[in-house]
Design a protein around this motif. Sequence first.
Motif, PDB file in Angstrom:
ATOM      1  N   VAL A 125       0.848  -1.184   0.000  1.00  0.00           N
ATOM      2  CA  VAL A 125       0.000   0.000   0.000  1.00  0.00           C
ATOM      3  C   VAL A 125       0.888   1.240   0.000  1.00  0.00           C
ATOM      4  O   VAL A 125       1.908   1.298   0.700  1.00  0.00           O
ATOM      5  CB  VAL A 125      -0.927   0.010   1.231  1.00  0.00           C
ATOM      6  N   GLU A 126       0.519   2.217  -0.812  1.00  0.00           N
ATOM      7  CA  GLU A 126       1.298   3.451  -0.888  1.00  0.00           C
ATOM      8  C   GLU A 126       1.422   4.081   0.498  1.00  0.00           C
ATOM      9  O   GLU A 126       0.457   4.204   1.241  1.00  0.00           O
ATOM     10  CB  GLU A 126       0.624   4.435  -1.842  1.00  0.00           C
ATOM     11  N   GLY A 127       2.662   4.485   0.838  1.00  0.00           N
ATOM     12  CA  GLY A 127       2.907   5.107   2.129  1.00  0.00           C
ATOM     13  C   GLY A 127       3.231   4.126   3.246  1.00  0.00           C
ATOM     14  O   GLY A 127       3.369   4.544   4.401  1.00  0.00           O
ATOM     15  N   THR A 128       3.388   2.830   2.913  1.00  0.00           N
ATOM     16  CA  THR A 128       3.720   1.834   3.930  1.00  0.00           C
ATOM     17  C   THR A 128       5.101   2.113   4.527  1.00  0.00           C
ATOM     18  O   THR A 128       6.069   2.330   3.812  1.00  0.00           O
ATOM     19  CB  THR A 128       3.706   0.417   3.321  1.00  0.00           C
ATOM     20  N   ASN A 129       5.172   2.100   5.859  1.00  0.00           N
ATOM     21  CA  ASN A 129       6.450   2.233   6.564  1.00  0.00           C
ATOM     22  C   ASN A 129       7.059   0.860   6.781  1.00  0.00           C
ATOM     23  O   ASN A 129       6.344  -0.109   7.075  1.00  0.00           O
ATOM     24  CB  ASN A 129       6.261   2.928   7.916  1.00  0.00           C
ATOM     25  N   LEU A 130       8.372   0.793   6.665  1.00  0.00           N
ATOM     26  CA  LEU A 130       9.070  -0.463   6.910  1.00  0.00           C
ATOM     27  C   LEU A 130      10.476  -0.163   7.423  1.00  0.00           C
ATOM     28  O   LEU A 130      10.952   0.975   7.365  1.00  0.00           O
ATOM     29  CB  LEU A 130       9.122  -1.323   5.652  1.00  0.00           C
ATOM     30  N   TYR A 131      11.103  -1.211   7.934  1.00  0.00           N
ATOM     31  CA  TYR A 131      12.477  -1.086   8.435  1.00  0.00           C
ATOM     32  C   TYR A 131      13.325  -2.172   7.786  1.00  0.00           C
ATOM     33  O   TYR A 131      12.959  -3.353   7.797  1.00  0.00           O
ATOM     34  CB  TYR A 131      12.520  -1.228   9.956  1.00  0.00           C
ATOM     35  N   VAL A 132      14.439  -1.751   7.201  1.00  0.00           N
ATOM     36  CA  VAL A 132      15.393  -2.684   6.621  1.00  0.00           C
ATOM     37  C   VAL A 132      16.533  -2.850   7.617  1.00  0.00           C
ATOM     38  O   VAL A 132      17.172  -1.866   8.004  1.00  0.00           O
ATOM     39  CB  VAL A 132      15.925  -2.178   5.267  1.00  0.00           C
ATOM     40  N   ILE A 133      16.780  -4.083   8.036  1.00  0.00           N
ATOM     41  CA  ILE A 133      17.867  -4.346   8.970  1.00  0.00           C
ATOM     42  C   ILE A 133      19.125  -4.597   8.163  1.00  0.00           C
ATOM     43  O   ILE A 133      19.175  -5.501   7.308  1.00  0.00           O
ATOM     44  CB  ILE A 133      17.549  -5.549   9.890  1.00  0.00           C
ATOM     45  N   LEU A 134      20.141  -3.763   8.417  1.00  0.00           N
ATOM     46  CA  LEU A 134      21.413  -3.832   7.708  1.00  0.00           C
ATOM     47  C   LEU A 134      22.485  -4.368   8.637  1.00  0.00           C
ATOM     48  O   LEU A 134      22.507  -4.062   9.831  1.00  0.00           O
ATOM     49  CB  LEU A 134      21.819  -2.447   7.204  1.00  0.00           C
ATOM     50  N   GLY A 170      12.218   3.195   6.059  1.00  0.00           N
ATOM     51  CA  GLY A 170      11.875   3.584   4.696  1.00  0.00           C
ATOM     52  C   GLY A 170      10.374   3.698   4.509  1.00  0.00           C
ATOM     53  O   GLY A 170       9.591   3.211   5.334  1.00  0.00           O
ATOM     54  N   VAL A 171       9.971   4.348   3.415  1.00  0.00           N
ATOM     55  CA  VAL A 171       8.562   4.517   3.081  1.00  0.00           C
ATOM     56  C   VAL A 171       8.359   4.090   1.629  1.00  0.00           C
ATOM     57  O   VAL A 171       9.124   4.512   0.741  1.00  0.00           O
ATOM     58  CB  VAL A 171       8.101   5.979   3.269  1.00  0.00           C
ATOM     59  N   TYR A 172       7.343   3.271   1.383  1.00  0.00           N
ATOM     60  CA  TYR A 172       7.048   2.819   0.021  1.00  0.00           C
ATOM     61  C   TYR A 172       6.330   3.926  -0.743  1.00  0.00           C
ATOM     62  O   TYR A 172       5.244   4.367  -0.351  1.00  0.00           O
ATOM     63  CB  TYR A 172       6.187   1.563   0.057  1.00  0.00           C
ATOM     64  N   GLN A 173       6.934   4.372  -1.849  1.00  0.00           N
ATOM     65  CA  GLN A 173       6.365   5.441  -2.663  1.00  0.00           C
ATOM     66  C   GLN A 173       6.658   5.179  -4.136  1.00  0.00           C
ATOM     67  O   GLN A 173       7.826   5.004  -4.520  1.00  0.00           O
ATOM     68  CB  GLN A 173       6.943   6.807  -2.267  1.00  0.00           C
TER      69      GLN A 173
END
Length: 239
Positions: A125-134, A170-173
């Motif tokens: 969904v547009e605007g989804t917040n997520l976290y990428v573990i590096l 990050g944010v999905y856009q």
Amino acid sequence: MASESSESGKSKTLSPEAEFSKKLTFRDYLAATEQKSNQPLPFWRLLLPLILQTGLILSVPTQAMYTNITGREVILQTLPADPDNVLRGYTLNLDYNISRISNLRRLPGWEELLRRNRGRGRQLVEGTNLYVILQEQQSFGRGTPRAWRPVRVSSNLPMSLRDNQVALRGVYQNGFINYGVESYNVPDEQRQQLNNDIFRAARQTRNGQLRPLAVKVKVDPQGNAVPMSLWVRDRNYRF
């Protein structure tokens, strides 16, 4: 009869407020309204909007300052977004490998993230917040450091990570993940040198494609990032 006359006289007696209201003319009302409108506003009513505007203006640099102070240095791998036009005016636009869905969907946690935020056609969904573990990768010798490797994704900020890991928000856009570090303003004195170094690095590859660049950012405990510098070959450009 006397009592009735007395009660009638009492009912005709007006209170001071009613009597004053009866004597007040429309001209008096207009004069009072104009006088009230000409009175200066209380100081707090003038100060409050100024405080709110100042807070909004300072919120961005304050967040960046907090991230710069509390953040941890992380190395990201990137390429210019447009290899044929590396610099657009004074702006350098970068395309990170962790910005592409094709790279992130291979990681653990992606299916769970998609299940919680699924839109049409198995897209987020547009605007989804997520976290990428590096996870940090050990660098050998001097020169360009190695980029941190993405190991999983999460819907929520992880409460505990290994010492060599960090969570980047990050944010999905528009089909990509935006981390807020995709564009940089390049000072005029660095533009020509940066352009030359990037194209010189491209000519050193066999197929003439641009060699991946390394960007150092700082990531705070909430996952927010601010850019610090960019490596092109062995040269480091500070932002």
